[in-house]
Structure formats: C-alpha cells, structure tokens
Design an enzyme around this catalytic site. Sequence first.
Site, mmCIF file in Angstrom:
data_model
loop_
_atom_site.group_PDB
_atom_site.id
_atom_site.type_symbol
_atom_site.label_atom_id
_atom_site.label_comp_id
_atom_site.label_asym_id
_atom_site.label_seq_id
_atom_site.Cartn_x
_atom_site.Cartn_y
_atom_site.Cartn_z
ATOM 1 N N CYS A 109 0.809 -1.285 0.054
ATOM 2 C CA CYS A 109 0.021 0.160 -0.027
ATOM 3 C C CYS A 109 0.978 1.161 -0.040
ATOM 4 O O CYS A 109 1.552 1.455 -0.950
ATOM 5 C CB CYS A 109 -0.961 -0.087 1.137
ATOM 6 S SG CYS A 109 -2.304 1.138 0.903
ATOM 7 N N HIS A 218 -3.314 -5.720 1.239
ATOM 8 C CA HIS A 218 -2.549 -5.692 2.363
ATOM 9 C C HIS A 218 -2.651 -7.350 2.680
ATOM 10 O O HIS A 218 -3.400 -8.144 3.607
ATOM 11 C CB HIS A 218 -3.169 -5.199 3.900
ATOM 12 C CG HIS A 218 -3.080 -3.472 3.532
ATOM 13 N ND1 HIS A 218 -2.317 -3.130 4.273
ATOM 14 C CD2 HIS A 218 -3.777 -2.844 2.717
ATOM 15 C CE1 HIS A 218 -2.282 -1.773 4.245
ATOM 16 N NE2 HIS A 218 -3.174 -1.509 3.114
ATOM 17 N N GLU A 220 -0.598 -8.793 4.987
ATOM 18 C CA GLU A 220 -0.240 -8.956 6.363
ATOM 19 C C GLU A 220 -1.730 -9.028 7.179
ATOM 20 O O GLU A 220 -1.723 -9.267 8.316
ATOM 21 C CB GLU A 220 0.456 -7.763 7.043
ATOM 22 C CG GLU A 220 -0.357 -6.450 7.281
ATOM 23 C CD GLU A 220 -0.305 -5.479 5.928
ATOM 24 O OE1 GLU A 220 -0.705 -4.545 6.312
ATOM 25 O OE2 GLU A 220 -0.272 -6.232 4.802
#
Length: 262
Positions: A109, A218, A220
């Site tokens: 991002c 994302h 994660e």
Amino acid sequence: MTELPLIGEAPGDASGASRLTGARIGVVTFPGTLDDRDAARAVRLAGGTAVELWHADTELGDVDAVVIPGGFSYGDYLRAGAIARFAPLMSRIIDAANSDAKLPVLGICNGFQILTESHLLPGSMIKNDHLKFMCRDQVLRVENSNTAWTLDYEAGQEITIPLKNQDGQYIADDKTLDALEAEGRVVFRYVGFNPNGSRRDIAGISNAAGNVVGLMPHPEHAVEVGFGPETVVSRETGIAGSGTDGLGFFTSVLNKIVGGAK
C-alpha cells in the site's frame, strides 16, 4: 479432517519453524505508518524474526529482507510516499535492493507508493478513479510466482486479500505497461472488480530482478485463521478461503532466504 492451527500459532512443523527463525525481516516505521505491527506479526507467524527499523536509521543492520508497510507516511503530504522516499533509511534500502545481493523488499500500500517514488518500481499511484477511500476483501490473481515474495504461490492462483486505500490507482505510460507485461513483471491483477481504476487491472508489480515487489492490497491482514476474509468463496473450487491467503508472501521470502525456495 485437517486440524486448523490455533490463532497465533505459526503454520508448519516445529523443525521447519526453527529453520526459518534465523531469517531476519526488517519492518520499517515512518511517522504515520499504521501497519508495521501487523507486518511484524505476519513475519513471526510465518516463522521468521521481525526486526524493527526506524525511518531515521542510517544502517539496515543484518536484516535479510525488508517490508515497507502501509499507512500514511508523513500524512501523505505533497504526494503519498513523496516525503518518505527521502528518509535516511530509504537510501540504504535502495542501495541494498540494487546491489549484487538483491535484498528482497516488499512494499504494501503506502509502501508500494514509496517504492514508486524511490524509482525502485516504475509508474506512479494517484487517487482512486471514484475519488473515495475503498476498503474491501479483494480477489487477486497471481501472475508471477517467481519473485522473492511469491514463490509459495502458483501462477494463475486466485487469493483473497484485504484492500484499503485512497490513492491506489496505478498508472504508467503505455510503453512502461507494455514492458511490464512483456517481461512478466505484473505480479498481481485484480479479479472480478477493479477497485481503484488501476491500468490493466494491475494490483502489484516487481522490478526486473524480482526481489522488489509492491502491491496495494494488504497480505499482512490475511495471515490468521478467524481474522482474514473467510467468507469469500473461490470461483474455481467453490470453497471458502481460510483467511490466510496472505501468509504465502512471508513464507516465500523466508524459504528463499534459508535456501528452500522452489
């Protein structure tokens, strides 16, 4: 029946996890970074050792790879990532990524925005075409499984990763886009819905060597059972995902570092 791991339990057997803990993954924090702790947790869940890096540091230390996480570095003033690009640590990251050692670098991002501003990756990021902040679970297709961060995926595999951005529209001139396509450097593509107007549905790209990868979604946030986008059903299999589709980013680079990459 396959037993699901406990929340927070790293996948894989104990010997494999022990083998990976020697790999040190640096996670960079800038003023305004939001997802550094999430990225560090993803590294640990994958079996590696997360190392905190501060934007004002002048040395990378002995890290084996670097994650530049999401957020709003310096409040996105001037342009998203434009100020962060000049942080002292970024000079070291740029040099290491371009060195013969080819340090693996992942930009997520805002990290992707910083990589384009640093010219580690081509093109640029601008406001979403609808001019609104977008937050959703997004299906991606893996186009290139040969980068340092995608070795544990298969080309053509569809994964579901959370996406949240306002300046997520990837743009580049036609010559650059054609080169990315011809050289296999489009790593991820949006499937079913383009959430920000990115050219050619591009969600993520790599440099020529494949050690630097940037993407807007994302990974994660999709590393733990019960906390990821479990309700999205694969069009191919009809089976709901486990919510851990993003974990492969981190296991990929760890396996590459320790020499177990395919």
